[in-house]
Scaffold this motif. Structure first.
Motif, PDB file in Angstrom:
ATOM      1  N   GLN A 226       0.799  -1.186   0.132  1.00 15.98           N
ATOM      2  CA  GLN A 226      -0.003   0.008   0.143  1.00 15.98           C
ATOM      3  C   GLN A 226       0.860   1.222  -0.048  1.00 15.98           C
ATOM      4  O   GLN A 226       2.068   1.222   0.335  1.00 15.98           O
ATOM      5  N   ILE A 256      -8.855   2.253  -0.429  1.00 16.23           N
ATOM      6  CA  ILE A 256      -8.558   3.641   0.263  1.00 16.23           C
ATOM      7  C   ILE A 256      -8.889   3.618   1.643  1.00 16.23           C
ATOM      8  O   ILE A 256      -9.912   3.254   2.296  1.00 16.23           O
ATOM      9  N   SER A 258      -8.926   6.827   4.767  1.00 13.75           N
ATOM     10  CA  SER A 258      -8.442   8.168   5.150  1.00 13.75           C
ATOM     11  C   SER A 258      -9.453   8.723   5.991  1.00 13.75           C
ATOM     12  O   SER A 258     -10.630   8.373   6.199  1.00 13.75           O
ATOM     13  N   PRO A 267      -7.203  10.989  -4.552  1.00 11.97           N
ATOM     14  CA  PRO A 267      -6.310   9.937  -4.783  1.00 11.97           C
ATOM     15  C   PRO A 267      -5.566   9.571  -5.908  1.00 11.97           C
ATOM     16  O   PRO A 267      -4.493   9.103  -6.103  1.00 11.97           O
ATOM     17  N   LEU A 373      -3.551   4.347   0.549  1.00  7.78           N
ATOM     18  CA  LEU A 373      -4.159   3.465  -0.875  1.00  7.78           C
ATOM     19  C   LEU A 373      -3.371   2.523  -1.467  1.00  7.78           C
ATOM     20  O   LEU A 373      -2.164   2.156  -1.389  1.00  7.78           O
TER      21      LEU A 373
END
Length: 429
Positions: A226, A256, A258, A267, A373
């Motif tokens: 990642q 994803i 966050s 992104p 990500l």
């Protein structure tokens, strides 16, 4: 004198001409006769006075109208100047306000400039970001501890101890900065210098941890990694080595994570010559996440800013601009007329973590992605709901992108963005 037809002036002028000519010529120089029709039973003198009055009134009206036009013209010019001033002030307000972001670019220029620059985050938000970064570093060190216990190495342990001490020092610096801010000791200049020192130390620390984590690469599959973007900067990003081909349909999926606020940022962004917003995914300010295709925008119904891993997919076809959005394997929204009949152009630059205002650059820290990500895959077709569900549940039969496949060899990282082992699918399984 025989009477002429009603209103005739000829006999009157023939009678008066020889008598009036010399007198008028002597008194007024060059002269001209103005003919006025007078009825047979009318008063010649009254008609003459009436004609003169009408001419004077007409002249006065013309002058008044001309003055009115000039006044209106001046008013319009003043209003235009006022509009320009208000527009400039509005632009400055939009560029300085975090709470009232602008509309999408081009609709980064999001052409929208999605994308004007926002002011530097306030001190409290900066400290919050630093705290999140330190926590992220601690988590990574814990993973390294587990790895070192499985693969005992004195060198690894020594590095881990050094890095732990470094994090402790950073925490003390942040605590000291908090105290200074509360007591009002830091001037804007000192605050900027202090922030620069801490960011420089963090970047160096990220790089050293990344070097240490490279020892894990031989023990994991090439797609089990990642990317981490711990801070909003204009220099931390990753670039996909391969460009996109011309596409009349696509599916883009990724994991994803966050909790950045306001908005997690960008992104990914794909720019081509002449169009910086060929294909962009962005959540900017307090706006919902949006996808831009050739500067055309669709709002996506994602709810993912909670600090947890989520799998998202967006599919699109140029026919009627039909799109679909999936979150955690379930379709959450759809629409049409998104850049219909516009194929995605080839020969561009695909960047992860930043929004491009120019081809491969023009990054704005306020639009940078902050979070983690993984498994960014691109297909040149529309995936079925079953295929999307397989990706979201980490099925062993899940497909890799036939245009862009998630692999460490396909990604270059810059500015302190880091790679480390991806955990979301392990948690699901």
């Amino acid at each position: 004198m025989a009477a002429g037809p009603p209103g005739s002036l000829v006999p009157l002028l023939l009678l008066l001409g020889p008598a009036l000519g010399p007198a008028l010529g002597q008194g007024l120089g060059q002269t001209r006769f103005v003919c006025t029709s007078v009825p047979l039973d009318g008063d010649v003198c009254a008609a003459s006075a009436l004609g003169t009055g009408s001419a004077e009134e007409l002249k006065g009206t013309v002058l008044q109208l001309r003055e009115t036009v000039l006044q209106q013209k001046e008013t319009i010019m003043n209003q235009k100047e006022t509009i320009r001033e208000l527009t400039a002030k509005l632009g400055r307000c939009e560029s300085q306000s975090v709470l009232e972001p602008g509309e999408a670019k081009g609709r980064k220029g999001f052409a929208k400039n999605t994308m004007g620059d926002l002011s530097r985050p306030p001190a409290a938000e900066t400290l919050s970001q630093l705290g999140q970064t330190l926590q992220s570093l601690k988590t990574r060190l814990e993973n390294l501890e587990q790895f070192s216990r499985m693969n005992s190495s004195s060198q690894t342990n020594n590095l881990k101890d050094i890095l732990q001490n470094k994090i402790d020092d950073l925490e003390k610096q942040v605590l000291s900065r908090v105290n200074s801010l509360e007591e009002g000791k830091l001037s804007p200049r000192n605050e900027s210098e202090e922030r620069g020192k801490i960011e420089s130390t963090l970047t160096s620390l990220h790089q050293r941890i990344s070097d240490l984590e490279k020892g894990q690469k031989d023990n994991r599959p090439p797609d089990r990694f990642q990317l981490t973007f711990p801070l909003r900067t204009n220099y931390m990003y990753a670039k996909v080595k391969k460009s996109l081909p011309e596409m009349y349909a696509f599916s883009i999926c990724m994991w994803i994570k966050s909790n950045a606020s306001p908005g997690m940022g960008t992104p990914f962004s794909y720019a081509v010559p002449g169009q910086a917003n060929e294909l962009v995914l962005i959540e900017w300010g307090n706006n919902p996440m949006e996808i831009l295709i050739n500067d055309k925008v669709a709002k996506l119904p994602f709810v993912i800013n909670d600090g947890k891993w989520h799998h998202i997919c967006v599919t699109w076809t140029t026919r009627d601009g039909v799109w679909e959005a999936y979150q955690d394997g379930t379709q959450t929204g759809n629409g049409e007329n998104l850049a219909p009949y516009h194929p995605i152009k080839p020969q561009g630059v695909l960047v992860l973590g930043q929004e491009q205002d120019t081809l491969g650059g023009g990054f704005d820290a306020t639009q940078a992605f902050m979070g983690e990500l993984a498994h960014f895959n691109v297909w040149d077709r529309k995936l079925s709901p079953g295929e999307v569900y397989g990706l979201a549940t980490c099925s062993s039969k899940a497909l890799a992108g036939n245009v862009i496949a998630w692999a460490e060899s396909n990604i270059d990282i810059y500015g302190g963005a880091t790679k480390w082992t991806f955990e979301a699918c392990r948690q699901l399984n």
